[in-house]
Enzyme design. Structure first.
Site, PDB file in Angstrom:
ATOM      1  N   ASP A 174    -115.646 -13.657 -17.070  1.00 36.39           N
ATOM      2  CA  ASP A 174    -116.754 -13.585 -16.116  1.00 36.39           C
ATOM      3  C   ASP A 174    -116.473 -14.731 -15.158  1.00 36.39           C
ATOM      4  O   ASP A 174    -116.654 -15.897 -15.507  1.00 36.39           O
ATOM      5  CB  ASP A 174    -118.093 -13.803 -16.826  1.00 36.39           C
ATOM      6  CG  ASP A 174    -119.254 -13.708 -15.844  1.00 36.39           C
ATOM      7  OD1 ASP A 174    -119.154 -14.289 -14.746  1.00 36.39           O
ATOM      8  OD2 ASP A 174    -120.266 -13.059 -16.169  1.00 36.39           O
ATOM      9  N   HIS A 175    -116.000 -14.414 -13.960  1.00 37.80           N
ATOM     10  CA  HIS A 175    -115.456 -15.497 -13.134  1.00 37.80           C
ATOM     11  C   HIS A 175    -116.518 -16.513 -12.724  1.00 37.80           C
ATOM     12  O   HIS A 175    -116.190 -17.616 -12.331  1.00 37.80           O
ATOM     13  CB  HIS A 175    -114.676 -14.948 -11.936  1.00 37.80           C
ATOM     14  CG  HIS A 175    -115.518 -14.504 -10.776  1.00 37.80           C
ATOM     15  ND1 HIS A 175    -116.192 -13.316 -10.774  1.00 37.80           N
ATOM     16  CD2 HIS A 175    -115.797 -15.092  -9.596  1.00 37.80           C
ATOM     17  CE1 HIS A 175    -116.845 -13.183  -9.633  1.00 37.80           C
ATOM     18  NE2 HIS A 175    -116.624 -14.252  -8.882  1.00 37.80           N
ATOM     19  N   HIS A 237    -122.865 -11.852 -14.412  1.00 40.75           N
ATOM     20  CA  HIS A 237    -122.980 -13.136 -13.717  1.00 40.75           C
ATOM     21  C   HIS A 237    -124.388 -13.747 -13.793  1.00 40.75           C
ATOM     22  O   HIS A 237    -124.547 -14.917 -14.113  1.00 40.75           O
ATOM     23  CB  HIS A 237    -122.599 -12.995 -12.244  1.00 40.75           C
ATOM     24  CG  HIS A 237    -121.242 -12.397 -12.008  1.00 40.75           C
ATOM     25  ND1 HIS A 237    -120.172 -12.614 -12.846  1.00 40.75           N
ATOM     26  CD2 HIS A 237    -120.772 -11.593 -11.030  1.00 40.75           C
ATOM     27  CE1 HIS A 237    -119.107 -11.981 -12.372  1.00 40.75           C
ATOM     28  NE2 HIS A 237    -119.450 -11.341 -11.275  1.00 40.75           N
TER      29      HIS A 237
END
Ligand code: BG6
Length: 486
Positions: A174-175, A237
């Site tokens: 999950d950047h 996010h």
């Protein structure tokens, strides 16, 4: 210091994510000296390219996606020499033997299989890798979000990948967790004494989390229309941000502590089912409008006029049912084609319980801590001060501000730079464990069901606006407002 020698294999190697994020991130690590000489990047996709064609394509993309200050012809050339390309299909057709041969040149090397393609292919690719004998104890697999489209499909994918890779080899990315500003949340909370004692329901009234984008769906309509903002942004996010704000202090960050604490938050979220979704969620889709004075089409026009019930905006009210957050709502919102690119977390404190100035009660606006994640990372604390001058006390809103770029002017690395190196180093802290992803789906899925059953109607908003009126009504009906001081 350089990471270990590695073959970094990107499935979906010619796709949007690879070109915009993954290869630029590897290039930036390369110019910082973090990739050793025997670090290879192997793109895999169905595109009919050879390695030279791939290098040309990547060179062109780097020139648009790497900041000008980091571009150098010599460094780009050196990076391109690391690249190879194999044209192959998830199910095992195409030129798999070429991939087998390439990898056989260095059997002891760490192998990272980065699956930057449709999640339904994660299982088939893993099986093909196993069948071809390409998976060893030195192998890792990276799964991009969203994993699946609901709880069952996520479980199926996790099962299929799990038949080939042990959980310790699986890196669910999950950047947002790789963003400097997001990691800074932990430092802000746990390395400073002034916040944590107040970080609970006795001092905090509510929390707002906003991730607003000006981008439309553009080239990604195929993926996006089957997904929507709830699956694309909230399930991962925004819930991760909520977890970092709400979690208990982990025992330490060196073990699995952070992941355990995040999981506990996800499990404490009050389910939003059926009727509750009508009062706790807003979904909306953008129509034609203007962004930065430039006219832009509506969402359905981007799909060539097709009907679509996919939301490009979500606002919702989440509640963490535990001791720390009893009665403190978390308002979340995210959308495409809004008026500005802005991500922030706003912690709104309770009003002072008693005013010593009779008659000034209504001027005693509560303190607000605004944590700006992007762009321009910073922190601002809104407070009250005395308006200077003789006569009676008048209260005046003032603020304390910290702009990180002023005090910490180093280049902020892109989230993917940090995360890709963590995969090579085998550090899982900033990746999601299987139970976390599944808990996030468990909470998200009933909202999708409720929408499907018609409990919350679809609103519209013009592109370039602040979102649908219904999102304002969601928070205002609780006597609160979205933060508008930026
Ligand atoms: C991705 C979503 O995960 O995050 C995109 O799929 C979104 O739709 C992007 O645009 C936002 O990331 P960032 O780093 O630009 O905030």
């Amino acid at each position: 210091t350089p990471v270990a020698a590695c073959d970094f294999i990107v499935f979906g190697g010619t796709g949007d994510l690879a070109m915009r994020k993954l290869l630029p991130a590897l290039y930036l690590r390369d110019i910082d000296g973090q990739l050793p000489a025997d670090f290879r990047v192997i793109g895999v996709s169905r595109a009919g390219l050879d390695s030279d064609g791939y290098r040309d394509k990547v060179a062109a993309e780097l020139s648009t996606h790497v900041p000008p200050a980091q571009q150098s012809a010599a460094a780009v050339d050196a990076f391109l020499r690391r690249l190879h390309f194999v044209s192959a299909d998830a199910d095992g057709s195409g030129n798999w033997p070429a991939l087998v041969d390439l990898l056989a040149e260095a059997p002891q090397r760490i192998r990272v299989f980065y699956l930057s393609c449709a999640p339904r292919l994660y299982g088939p690719i893993s099986r093909t890798l196993a069948r071809r004998g390409l998976v060893s104890e030195h192998s890792r697999v990276v799964l991009e979000k969203p994993i699946g489209t609901d709880l069952q499909s996520a479980r199926d994918i996790n099962d299929q990948v799990g038949q080939v890779f042990a959980e310790s080899q699986v890196f669910r990315i999950d950047h947002y967790l790789g963003k400097e500003a997001v990691q800074n949340l932990l430092v802000l909370r746990f390395a400073n004494m002034v916040l944590e004692p107040l970080w609970n329901a006795s001092a905090i009234d509510h929390v707002q989390i906003t991730v607003a984008e000006t981008l439309g769906v553009g080239q990604r309509a195929d993926y996006y229309d089957g997904s929507g903002a709830l699956r694309d942004m909230v399930q991962n996010h925004l819930l991760q941000l909520l977890c970092l704000v709400a979690m208990e202090p982990p025992v330490s960050v060196t073990d699995d502590g952070v992941r355990y604490e995040k999981l506990k938050v996800l499990r404490a979220l009050r389910p939003v089912t059926g009727q509750l979704s009508a009062t706790h969620t807003v979904r909306a889709q953008y129509e034609a409008g203007a962004v930065d004075d430039r006219p832009v089409p509506g969402y359905r026009d981007e799909l060539d006029g097709a009907e679509s019930a996919t939301e490009t905006f979500v606002a919702l009210k989440a509640e963490v049912h535990n001791l720390r957050w009893r009665g403190v709502p978390f308002y979340l919102r995210t959308g495409k084609r809004l008026d500005a690119r802005r991500s922030e977390i706003v912690v709104v404190f309770k009003p002072v319980p008693h005013s010593i100035w009779p008659g000034l009660e209504s001027a005693m606006t509560p303190n607000r801590l605004v944590i700006r994640l992007q762009p321009d990372e910073g922190i601002r604390l809104h407070m009250l001060a005395k308006q200077p001058g003789p006569g009676g006390v008048r209260l005046r809103p003032v603020s304390l501000g910290l702009n990180f770029a002023d005090q910490l002017p180093d280049r902020t690395p892109e989230a993917y730079e940090r995360l890709l190196m963590d995969v090579v180093r085998g550090n899982p802290t900033l990746f999601m464990r299987r139970d976390e992803v599944e808990a996030a789906w468990q909470w998200t899925e009933p909202i999708l069901h409720a929408w499907h059953a018609g409990h919350a109607r679809m609103h519209r908003y013009p592109a370039g606006s602040g979102g649908p009126d219904a999102a304002r009504a969601l928070i205002e009906s609780d006597g609160r407002r979205w933060n508008e001081d930026h």
